[in-house]
Design a protein around this motif. Structure first.
Motif, PDB file in Angstrom:
ATOM      1  N   ARG A 167      42.102 -21.229  11.441  1.00 15.61           N
ATOM      2  CA  ARG A 167      42.381 -20.496  12.682  1.00 15.61           C
ATOM      3  C   ARG A 167      41.602 -19.187  12.731  1.00 15.61           C
ATOM      4  O   ARG A 167      41.067 -18.794  13.763  1.00 15.61           O
ATOM      5  CB  ARG A 167      43.884 -20.195  12.802  1.00 15.61           C
ATOM      6  N   TRP A 168      41.539 -18.489  11.600  1.00 13.44           N
ATOM      7  CA  TRP A 168      40.871 -17.180  11.566  1.00 13.44           C
ATOM      8  C   TRP A 168      39.382 -17.302  11.855  1.00 13.44           C
ATOM      9  O   TRP A 168      38.793 -16.457  12.538  1.00 13.44           O
ATOM     10  CB  TRP A 168      41.109 -16.534  10.204  1.00 13.44           C
ATOM     11  N   THR A 169      38.764 -18.347  11.335  1.00 10.47           N
ATOM     12  CA  THR A 169      37.310 -18.499  11.469  1.00 10.47           C
ATOM     13  C   THR A 169      36.900 -19.390  12.628  1.00 10.47           C
ATOM     14  O   THR A 169      35.740 -19.359  13.047  1.00 10.47           O
ATOM     15  CB  THR A 169      36.728 -19.099  10.182  1.00 10.47           C
ATOM     16  N   ILE A 182      33.629 -13.986  -0.721  1.00 10.72           N
ATOM     17  CA  ILE A 182      34.744 -14.903  -0.955  1.00 10.72           C
ATOM     18  C   ILE A 182      35.783 -14.797   0.158  1.00 10.72           C
ATOM     19  O   ILE A 182      36.767 -15.542   0.171  1.00 10.72           O
ATOM     20  CB  ILE A 182      35.415 -14.672  -2.322  1.00 10.72           C
ATOM     21  N   THR A 183      35.566 -13.869   1.083  1.00 11.80           N
ATOM     22  CA  THR A 183      36.430 -13.772   2.249  1.00 11.80           C
ATOM     23  C   THR A 183      35.677 -14.282   3.471  1.00 11.80           C
ATOM     24  O   THR A 183      34.441 -14.331   3.467  1.00 11.80           O
ATOM     25  CB  THR A 183      36.866 -12.312   2.491  1.00 11.80           C
ATOM     26  N   PRO A 184      36.405 -14.664   4.530  1.00  5.27           N
ATOM     27  CA  PRO A 184      37.851 -14.614   4.648  1.00  5.27           C
ATOM     28  C   PRO A 184      38.535 -15.681   3.781  1.00  5.27           C
ATOM     29  O   PRO A 184      37.989 -16.744   3.537  1.00  5.27           O
ATOM     30  CB  PRO A 184      38.124 -14.867   6.130  1.00  5.27           C
ATOM     31  N   LEU A 185      39.754 -15.322   3.343  1.00  5.91           N
ATOM     32  CA  LEU A 185      40.603 -16.267   2.649  1.00  5.91           C
ATOM     33  C   LEU A 185      42.037 -16.063   3.111  1.00  5.91           C
ATOM     34  O   LEU A 185      42.396 -15.006   3.630  1.00  5.91           O
ATOM     35  CB  LEU A 185      40.469 -16.124   1.126  1.00  5.91           C
ATOM     36  N   ALA A 186      42.840 -17.094   2.940  1.00  4.60           N
ATOM     37  CA  ALA A 186      44.227 -17.043   3.389  1.00  4.60           C
ATOM     38  C   ALA A 186      45.160 -17.353   2.235  1.00  4.60           C
ATOM     39  O   ALA A 186      44.844 -18.188   1.374  1.00  4.60           O
ATOM     40  CB  ALA A 186      44.457 -18.028   4.537  1.00  4.60           C
ATOM     41  N   LEU A 187      46.303 -16.692   2.232  1.00  7.03           N
ATOM     42  CA  LEU A 187      47.343 -16.905   1.229  1.00  7.03           C
ATOM     43  C   LEU A 187      48.617 -17.369   1.925  1.00  7.03           C
ATOM     44  O   LEU A 187      49.052 -16.754   2.903  1.00  7.03           O
ATOM     45  CB  LEU A 187      47.639 -15.604   0.477  1.00  7.03           C
ATOM     46  N   VAL A 229      39.940 -20.637   0.710  1.00  9.83           N
ATOM     47  CA  VAL A 229      38.729 -19.910   1.074  1.00  9.83           C
ATOM     48  C   VAL A 229      38.169 -20.563   2.337  1.00  9.83           C
ATOM     49  O   VAL A 229      38.133 -21.790   2.449  1.00  9.83           O
ATOM     50  CB  VAL A 229      37.699 -19.959  -0.066  1.00  9.83           C
ATOM     51  N   ALA A 230      37.758 -19.759   3.296  1.00 14.23           N
ATOM     52  CA  ALA A 230      37.300 -20.286   4.579  1.00 14.23           C
ATOM     53  C   ALA A 230      36.217 -21.338   4.404  1.00 14.23           C
ATOM     54  O   ALA A 230      35.385 -21.248   3.492  1.00 14.23           O
ATOM     55  CB  ALA A 230      36.781 -19.144   5.451  1.00 14.23           C
ATOM     56  N   PRO A 231      36.200 -22.357   5.275  1.00 14.00           N
ATOM     57  CA  PRO A 231      35.202 -23.431   5.158  1.00 14.00           C
ATOM     58  C   PRO A 231      33.779 -22.901   5.223  1.00 14.00           C
ATOM     59  O   PRO A 231      33.479 -21.958   5.955  1.00 14.00           O
ATOM     60  CB  PRO A 231      35.518 -24.314   6.377  1.00 14.00           C
ATOM     61  N   ARG A 232      32.929 -23.542   4.418  1.00 13.74           N
ATOM     62  CA  ARG A 232      31.504 -23.222   4.444  1.00 13.74           C
ATOM     63  C   ARG A 232      30.731 -24.495   4.128  1.00 13.74           C
ATOM     64  O   ARG A 232      31.267 -25.422   3.519  1.00 13.74           O
ATOM     65  CB  ARG A 232      31.162 -22.099   3.483  1.00 13.74           C
TER      66      ARG A 232
END
Length: 369
Positions: A87-89, A150-155, A192-195
């Motif tokens: 959602r964030w990315t 390493i960001t964005p990341l979600a917890l 960790v956000a998709p890449r």
């Protein structure tokens, strides 16, 4: 390659070895995978054989592994962390990977894939990770060491909260995440956000889950109380000592890792054949080995302590005086042997003022053909 319930015991045993005495209880991850599989399967993809534009999210558990094993999650925590990162990315992961193909995190990508399975089945898992062995800190992720964000990341915390961390360098991110964990139950699922795969092939470690499975299968195939040399061959390692643990010493909160907050300790094994005293220094993982006072092995090589009779790894928090063990050294992934990266995972990264002492992979192969 498909992973089924039949592969779980090998996954657990190999993950225990690559945990180097840490990484959390791989059996807890195995329980979750077995429960979610229910006769199904997850595709394990070769990263070199997939679309380089495939978006992959690395997932795992961070925090106090003891708390995690006392209160096993249902698996939905990992899916919530992944959904928050997406959602964030605004990016949707087409596949998953593990942050750490060792300890309980060797199973978390599989758990996430299965827990979030929809009408088309589970997401595939790409055979790569961000550590190649157990490592305690987020700033030691291969992405960070290679100069990538390493960001964005979600917890996703066990109490239901979801936190997104964005911006800042890797050390700042490590500090922020530890602060969240301290007030949120002690552990969290992390995504960790998709890449794209093409980026991960440059900044991550490939083939690590297959290594875990191969080591686990060979160890499980051994008879009871195998000879130390047989254990070494099965693990693709070398024997440092085989004998009784004479002493175990632990110091809480005295570690040299990030913030000095990790406990530190040591153990001494007397080799049955040579009477050599092998001392292992440990923090979250086994980090150094000294034979009669001479430094003979260090991180990032994997130091594994195995029960001699059961051929099962013994973690730093469970090793006890009187244990009959075999101490093995396994070579570090090639990624960490690059001098530009070695400093991030070598002894000085944990507060030991010594140079790395690593096994020669060629010599090890010749010793165990």
């Amino acid at each position: 390659m498909e992973l089924t319930a039949a592969d779980v015991p090998a996954l657990v045993r190999g993950a225990e070895v690559l945990g180097s005495g840490g990484g959390g209880d791989a059996r807890a991850g195995g329980v979750l995978v077995s429960r979610l599989l229910r006769g199904g399967a997850v595709d394990l993809l070769d990263p070199a054989a997939v679309d380089p534009d495939l978006l992959v999210a690395a997932v795992g558990m961070v925090g106090a592994t003891v708390v995690f094993t006392e209160q096993l999650p249902g698996g939905g925590e990992f899916a919530r962390a992944l959904a928050a990162a997406e959602r964030w990315t605004g990016l949707r992961a087409g596949a998953l990977a593990s942050i750490e193909a060792a300890g309980l995190n060797a199973a978390t990508a599989l758990v996430t894939a299965l827990a979030g399975a929809g009408p088309d089945g589970a997401l595939p898992v790409v055979d790569l990770d961000l550590c190649g062995r157990a490592l305690p800190r987020l700033d030691q992720f291969s992405l960070a060491v290679a100069g990538s964000d390493i960001t964005p990341l979600a917890l996703a915390l066990p109490g239901g909260q979801v936190v997104v961390v964005d911006g800042g360098d890797a050390v700042t991110t490590e500090r922020s995440v530890r602060s969240v964990l301290a007030g949120g139950g002690g552990w969290a699922a992390l995504a960790v956000a998709p890449r794209p795969v093409r980026e991960l092939l440059e900044h991550a470690l490939a083939g690590t889950t297959r290594r875990v499975l191969d080591v686990g299968r060979r160890l499980l195939a051994l008879p009871d109380a195998p000879a130390p040399a047989a254990l070494a061959r099965a693990a693709d390692g070398e024997v440092l000592a085989a004998g009784r643990v004479l002493e175990v010493v632990r110091h809480r909160g005295a570690g040299g890792g990030f913030g000095g907050g990790f406990g530190r300790g040591s153990l001494v094994v007397r080799d049955r054949g040579t009477s050599t005293l092998l001392r292992l220094e440990m923090e979250n993982e086994y980090l150094l080995a000294l034979a009669d006072g001479d430094l003979v092995a260090t991180t990032p090589d994997v130091l594994a302590v195995l029960d001699r009779r059961a051929a099962r790894p013994v973690s730093c928090d469970r090793v006890r005086r009187g244990d009959d063990v075999v101490v093995l050294r396994l070579d570090a992934p090639a990624f960490w042997r690059d001098p530009a990266r070695l400093c991030a995972v070598g002894p000085r990264a944990f507060g030991y003022d010594v140079d790395p002492v690593l096994v020669d992979p060629v010599s090890a192969a010749e010793a165990h053909p």
